[in-house]
Design an enzyme around this catalytic site. Structure first.
Site, PDB file in Angstrom:
ATOM      1  N   CYS A 149       0.845  -1.197   0.000  1.00 24.84           N
ATOM      2  CA  CYS A 149       0.000   0.000   0.000  1.00 24.84           C
ATOM      3  C   CYS A 149       0.874   1.239   0.000  1.00 24.84           C
ATOM      4  O   CYS A 149       2.108   1.167   0.080  1.00 24.84           O
ATOM      5  CB  CYS A 149      -0.946   0.001   1.201  1.00 24.84           C
ATOM      6  SG  CYS A 149      -0.105   0.101   2.800  1.00 24.84           S
ATOM      7  N   ASP A 179       7.328  23.298 -34.387  1.00 29.11           N
ATOM      8  CA  ASP A 179       8.529  23.749 -35.061  1.00 29.11           C
ATOM      9  C   ASP A 179       8.487  23.168 -36.478  1.00 29.11           C
ATOM     10  O   ASP A 179       7.767  22.192 -36.730  1.00 29.11           O
ATOM     11  CB  ASP A 179       9.770  23.254 -34.312  1.00 29.11           C
ATOM     12  CG  ASP A 179      11.055  23.648 -35.013  1.00 29.11           C
ATOM     13  OD1 ASP A 179      11.165  24.804 -35.429  1.00 29.11           O
ATOM     14  OD2 ASP A 179      11.931  22.780 -35.158  1.00 29.11           O
TER      15      ASP A 179
END
Length: 803
Positions: A76, A486
């Site tokens: 856990c 770009d």
């Protein structure tokens, strides 16, 4: 001793590591206390097998290393926090990150202050075993542990069914129809059958709870173990003393069902986690354990992969993986590079062709010369990027981790409160209400809700060729409304292409076509390595229907001007004397005002043809832009190239001129993206990762694309080395699916606790049903996340990219 042959025995006793003063070097003899087997990891020669150096010029014994290890015994978020704190307290450990979802830890440590055995021992003293990811002996031990888990589950299931058989008559019989001696016999039989469940199947819960108690901390196994013990003690008291206080009820059926459901949930959860978030494992385990290396006499020897050296020649058979980057010396084959490049089709390879470590040989035995090993291979760089994603904690996951431990303390107090409330009126109900509260309130589903979904999504994207460096990116992507590209290296390929051929209007060229002019130009161009020459030669090859018609002789290449030669066989088509290919001035013609790059072809009689060249647009660039716009996203283009070239490309992409900007410096790109963000836009910046560093760092989400991306230095949130541009649609679609699943998981975890906790406090939830609910809460979260590992349906963006 070899790292690969030194598994750590389970339950290894270790002494507390010595604490050297900060800055003091750690002598090799003090690497690990006593004769601990952990000492094998202190040899600097072994560090590269599970760690990466900082890349500085310092010696290995003085540098900074980043180690990737598995964590065993963690169930856990509270466990993950415990391991992380234990590692960070160690002198010499610069940082540590532990992920409960991937069950791994990343430790950054200074070799001048500590050794691996010391921080490994620090975690082991807390009851958690850390093992290197690539230790194959340890992986084999993990498989043995998985089989043991399966045996525990089978024993619990068998005993549960038998106990239910003995408990069933008590549920259906009329009062007085079963004699007291038969009732007592059934209770004793149930007690005996519960013992294997308690002592064997439930042993991990007790071991982990005892570990937590010894270290004065709390994890999910502590309330579970308390619930099991309380139920067994009360039921045993009722069995041994039927006339006593607890003689009215026994709960062996609830206890065995509870343990069985818990083991079922954890086993299925682990299997699903391995399947969904297991792309990292699939990548890391693609390298073979050993290879066949060619000897000087032509024979072969079988050696461990770590003994390979640059220049070695290895033999790779069909079905085997390549252990290093290299080039084929002998044989022709097809290779599977799907997990490395996203290319699903087998790729052909012939002598001289390159192969990548981690790809699979499919069709024939080949000989390969080793050119790159270890961390310098593209495989290792991809694994490193995926490991970063595995350890990244999204904001929602960090919040769940912080509340996990206080939540568990709240569970203990709620159980105590339920017992105190019901005790004056019904002690039996008080105890069972407390047990139900201990069992049913599980923070695991809340802790797994976000990381399980995001790791699964990152694994699916990796198989498509998109590498996620930061899991938080998947959350940020769903808010993107503007995509900025770009140009060079992103939307275009790194080469020129022929756009148009214009023949001269001279009467001597009557009857000619563009292919003849292209053949003449290519006769000169194919002898040059200039990009323009290569573009003309490639165009001639692509359009040619016959072999070369002309042969260039006396060829001269004049830098900055062009090529000049005489052509054999050109007189038959009216070519006279020297043939020139190059600039307008060099060819003696007037340049035109076309914005494209121009190359002229001429002989001594004048101009023959003009060739217009331009950048080669990626074949999927225009469809990508069209589908992004159709999805409601704004698309813009920024480039440092000339504005005229940028506007031409924008027209080919279907973008308005206002959406395309040329002559942009890196600072201008950064300023434009900042202006978009100030106006409320969320920006995805897509570049080649080579000269777009500032703007990639500033964008809300950044993606570096193209084979030239330096993976080891890439700073973008996402990296797409080889996948087609249309995978950007997969990325956007998968991010939306991921956040839908995360929200579903969180709502389920909250709803489960909101419904079940009041029922448990009211004493209306039996222990077996509480166990089933706890198991299902985590299982459903992971099962829902597993949907992200499959190809999506119904998402227009993702479906378009997959078609």
């Amino acid at each position: 001793m070899s790292l690969l042959r030194a598994p750590l025995p389970a339950g290894l006793p270790v002494q507390p590591p010595a604490k050297p003063s900060r800055g003091a070097p750690v002598p090799s003899s003090a690497a690990a206390p006593g004769d601990s087997p952990l000492k094998v990891f202190d040899e600097p020669a072994e560090w590269s097998h599970f760690s990466q150096g900082s890349g500085s010029d310092q010696p290995a014994e003085q540098g900074t290393w980043t180690s990737q290890v598995r964590v065993e015994g963690m169930h856990c978020a509270a466990c993950a926090l415990t391991v992380e704190q234990a590692l960070c307290r160690m002198p010499g450990v610069l940082s540590a990150t532990v992920s409960s979802a991937s069950q791994r830890a990343r430790v950054v440590w200074s070799a001048a202050q500590t050794r691996p055995s010391q921080w490994l021992a620090a975690a082991q003293l807390q009851g958690y075993r850390l093992v290197p990811d690539l230790d194959h002996a340890v992986l084999a031990d993990s498989r043995r542990q998985s089989r043991l888990v399966l045996w525990r589950w089978l024993v619990a299931g068998f005993c549960m069914m038998q106990v239910m058989m003995y408990a069933y008559p008590a549920y259906i019989a009329e009062p007085g129809s079963i004699t007291p001696d038969i009732t007592q016999l059934l209770r004793w039989a149930s007690w005996v059958l519960t013992l294997p469940v308690l002592l064997f199947s439930a042993r991990p819960f007790f071991a982990n709870a005892w570990r937590d108690l010894r270290h004065r901390r709390i994890s999910m196994d502590l309330p579970v173990a308390l619930g099991i013990v309380i139920t067994f003690v009360i039921s045993s008291a009722a069995t041994f003393e039927p006339q006593g206080w607890w003689g009215a009820e026994v709960y062996f059926d609830s206890l065995t069902m509870f343990v069985f459901f818990l083991l079922s949930g954890r086993w299925l959860e682990q299997r699903l986690r391995e399947r969904t978030a297991g792309s990292l494992d699939a990548l890391m385990q693609r390298l073979p354990h050993s290879v066949e290396r060619q000897l000087a006499d032509g024979g072969f020897e079988l050696i461990a992969v770590r003994r390979l050296r640059l220049g070695d020649v290895i033999r790779v058979r069909p079905g085997e993986a390549f252990a290093a980057d290299g080039s084929l010396l002998e044989g022709q084959t097809h290779v599977d590079e799907s997990l490395l490049t996203g290319e699903s089709r087998p790729m052909p390879r012939s002598p001289g062709g390159g192969v990548m470590a981690g790809s699979h040989n499919l069709s024939a035995t080949v000989l390969v010369r080793v050119e790159r090993l270890g961390s310098s291979t593209r495989y290792a760089q991809i694994v490193s990027l995926m490991q970063q994603a595995a350890f990244d904690k999204p904001r929602l996951a960090q919040l769940a981790d912080r509340v996990a431990r206080p939540f568990l303390w709240g569970v203990m107090l709620a159980a105590l409160g339920a017992a105190l409330w019901w005790w004056p009126t019904d002690p039996a109900r008080a105890v069972m209400a407390a047990v139900a509260v201990l069992v049913v309130t599980c923070p695991c589903a809340l802790s797994l809700a976000t990381p399980s979904a995001m790791l699964t999504a990152a694994g699916w994207l990796a198989r498509q060729g998109v590498l996620v460096r930061r899991l938080q990116t998947l959350e940020a992507l769903q808010g993107i409304d503007t995509v900025v590209f770009d140009k060079t290296g992103t939307l275009t390929e790194a080469r020129m292409g022929l756009r148009h051929t214009e023949l001269s209007a001279s009467p001597r060229l009557r009857g000619w076509n563009e292919l003849v002019a292209l053949q003449i130009a290519a006769a000169l161009a194919r002898h040059s390595l200039h990009p323009v020459s290569r573009a003309l030669a490639d165009a001639a090859v692509a359009h040619a229907t016959t072999p070369w018609l002309f042969e260039a002789v006396e060829l001269q290449e004049l830098p900055g001007q062009g090529l000049r030669a005489r052509l054999e066989g050109a007189q038959q088509v009216g070519i006279q004397g020297w043939v020139r290919l190059g600039r307008a001035e060099f060819c003696g013609v007037e340049p035109s005002d076309s914005p494209a790059m121009q190359v002229f072809l001429a002989d001594e009689l004048g101009c023959i043809a003009r060739f217009d060249l331009d950048e080669v647009l990626r074949p999927d660039a225009a469809p990508l832009v069209a589908q992004l716009q159709a999805a409601g996203l704004e698309v813009q283009l920024l480039s440092g190239d000339r504005s005229a070239a940028v506007h031409r490309l924008a027209q080919r992409l279907g973008l308005g001129l206002a959406k395309a900007r040329g002559d942009c410096t890196p600072q201008a790109k950064l300023a434009h993206v900042e202006a978009l963000q100030r106006s409320g836009h969320r920006v995805l910046m897509v570049g080649d990762g080579l000269n777009d560093g500032p703007v990639l760092a500033r964008a809300d989400v950044s993606l570096a694309v193209g084979p030239s991306v330096p993976l080891a230095q890439a700073q973008a949130d996402l990296v797409m080395p080889s996948a087609p541009l249309l995978r950007i649609l997969s990325l956007l679609g998968q991010s939306r699916r991921t956040m839908r699943v995360v929200r579903q998981n969180l709502w389920w975890a909250l709803l489960y606790n909101a419904v079940c906790v009041p029922l448990a406090l009211a004493g209306s939830l039996p222990a077996w049903l509480a166990g089933l609910g706890m198991a299902l809460s985590s299982l459903l979260v992971v099962l829902n996340a597993a949907r992200l590992a499959r190809a999506p349906r119904g998402d227009p963006l993702t479906a378009a990219s997959m078609s």
